[in-house]
Design an enzyme around this catalytic site. Structure first.
Site, PDB file in Angstrom:
ATOM      1  N   HIS A  89       0.833  -1.212   0.000  1.00 25.84           N
ATOM      2  CA  HIS A  89       0.000   0.000   0.000  1.00 25.84           C
ATOM      3  C   HIS A  89       0.866   1.259   0.000  1.00 25.84           C
ATOM      4  CE1 HIS A  89      -3.087  -2.798   1.374  1.00 25.84           C
ATOM      5  NE2 HIS A  89      -3.982  -1.854   1.238  1.00 25.84           N
ATOM      6  N   ASN A 111       8.196  -4.300   3.206  1.00 21.39           N
ATOM      7  CA  ASN A 111       6.770  -4.051   3.465  1.00 21.39           C
ATOM      8  C   ASN A 111       6.355  -4.534   4.851  1.00 21.39           C
ATOM      9  OD1 ASN A 111       4.056  -3.338   2.831  1.00 21.39           O
ATOM     10  ND2 ASN A 111       3.622  -5.442   2.206  1.00 21.39           N
TER      11      ASN A 111
END
Ligand SMILES: *[C@@H]1O[C@H](CO)[C@@H](O)[C@H](O)[C@H]1NC(C)=O
Length: 321
Positions: A150, A182
């Site tokens: 994201h 991430n």
């Protein structure tokens, strides 16, 4: 001083039901920005698509257009394929199949949590407002070895299930190394943004990919992988910039660049601070350009919040600080 462009006949389009429906509103942008005409003129209305949906994406109303003005209060970095969502605004790079930048606005209240909201209730989904030739698909990420990372994090929107799930639109997603990025240092940086926002009046944050050159045999080259049938680019680095408005009305800025690779968890975030103009030069746009530079204090050599954040992380508190 606000210049407001109202959409005649927009309401008629809102009644649509069944799946996600996108309407192109040429010259019909329900948009409210502060009256710098260059800002209004700079937006190419034919390129601003209003997502309309009965489920994941809410129609743009007066309320969301004023939300957009708040998110973008300190200026648009660029106007290429701008998309407006409830809590974030992004510019999409059709050539690279991922965003140019994603803007958000956070406050202590916006970070309120609803215990029944979970990212487990969300699925990644294509952005039908992007032309099929340039659109990233879930299939592109399959077997690539990269996470669907994201840019506007789901964790910033845990008060409302629908708003949290909006961040799973693939135009807000970039291929990110999973373990050690991430799920490691980048996740910590996202937590730090929330930590800082909880201690601020307002926080604006902009996130995006970078494709940085490397030296080889005395020359510089930009090399990046592309994945899937649609050649979704794997950024070499990601940036995140925080503009913080404190309770006393002062503004502070902090800017980070982290390489998209597995990184040792023990390296403190301050190691990734970089001057904001080096991000601007690499990315090709100016950030927060409506904010007078002399009003903003750079926090790039001041780590009082970062150091306390790292201490709170090691306190083995299961709850995010
Ligand atoms: C919390 O989220 C659930 C599920 O989305 C919703 O039904 C409920 O109304 C929310 N509660 C509050 C206080 O917002």
């Amino acid at each position: 001083m606000f210049k407001k462009l109202i959409v005649p006949g927009f309401a008629a389009a809102i009644g649509c039901t069944g799946g996600i429906l996108f309407e192109r509103h040429r010259n019909q942008v329900n948009f409210s920005v502060s009256a710098d005409s260059s800002v209004v003129d700079g937006i190419n209305p034919s390129d601003v698509l209003m997502p309309i949906s009965s489920s994941q994406i809410k129609p743009t109303t007066d309320q969301t257009s004023s939300r957009v003005s708040t998110i973008m209060k300190h200026g648009y970095p660029s106007y290429d394929s701008v998309r407006l969502y409830k809590n974030f605004v992004l510019s999409y790079d059709r050539r690279l199949r991922t965003a140019n930048w994603v803007f958000e606005h956070l406050t202590p209240q916006s970070l309120d949590r609803n215990a029944s909201v979970s990212r487990k209730n969300c699925d990644f989904f294509e952005d039908p407002s992007i032309h099929p030739s340039f659109r990233a698909r879930n299939q592109d990420f399959k077997g690539s070895g990269y996470d669907r990372g994201h840019l506007a994090p789901a964790g910033n929107y845990r008060s409302n299930q629908e708003e949290g799930c909006q961040t799973f639109i693939l135009s807000n997603i970039s291929p990110q190394v999973g373990v050690g990025f991430n799920r490691g240092v980048w996740n910590n940086l996202e937590k730090y943004v929330r930590y800082r926002a909880r201690r601020a009046k307002n926080l604006w944050t902009v996130t995006g990919p970078l494709y940085l050159p490397r030296n080889k045999n005395g020359k510089k080259y930009v090399k990046y992988e592309v994945i899937g049938d649609h050649d979704v680019s794997v950024p070499t680095h990601f940036f995140k910039v925080l503009l913080v408005e404190n309770d006393d009305g002062n503004y502070e800025i902090e800017s980070f660049v982290i390489q998209n690779k597995q990184i040792d968890d023990n390296i403190p975030l301050k190691a990734f601070k970089v001057p904001i103009d080096s991000i601007e030069r690499s990315a090709g746009f100016v950030l927060f350009d409506k904010m007078p530079k002399q009003m903003v204090r750079s926090m790039n050599s001041n780590n009082r919040f970062l150091d306390n954040f790292h201490k709170s992380l090691t306190q083995k508190d299961s709850k995010e600080p």
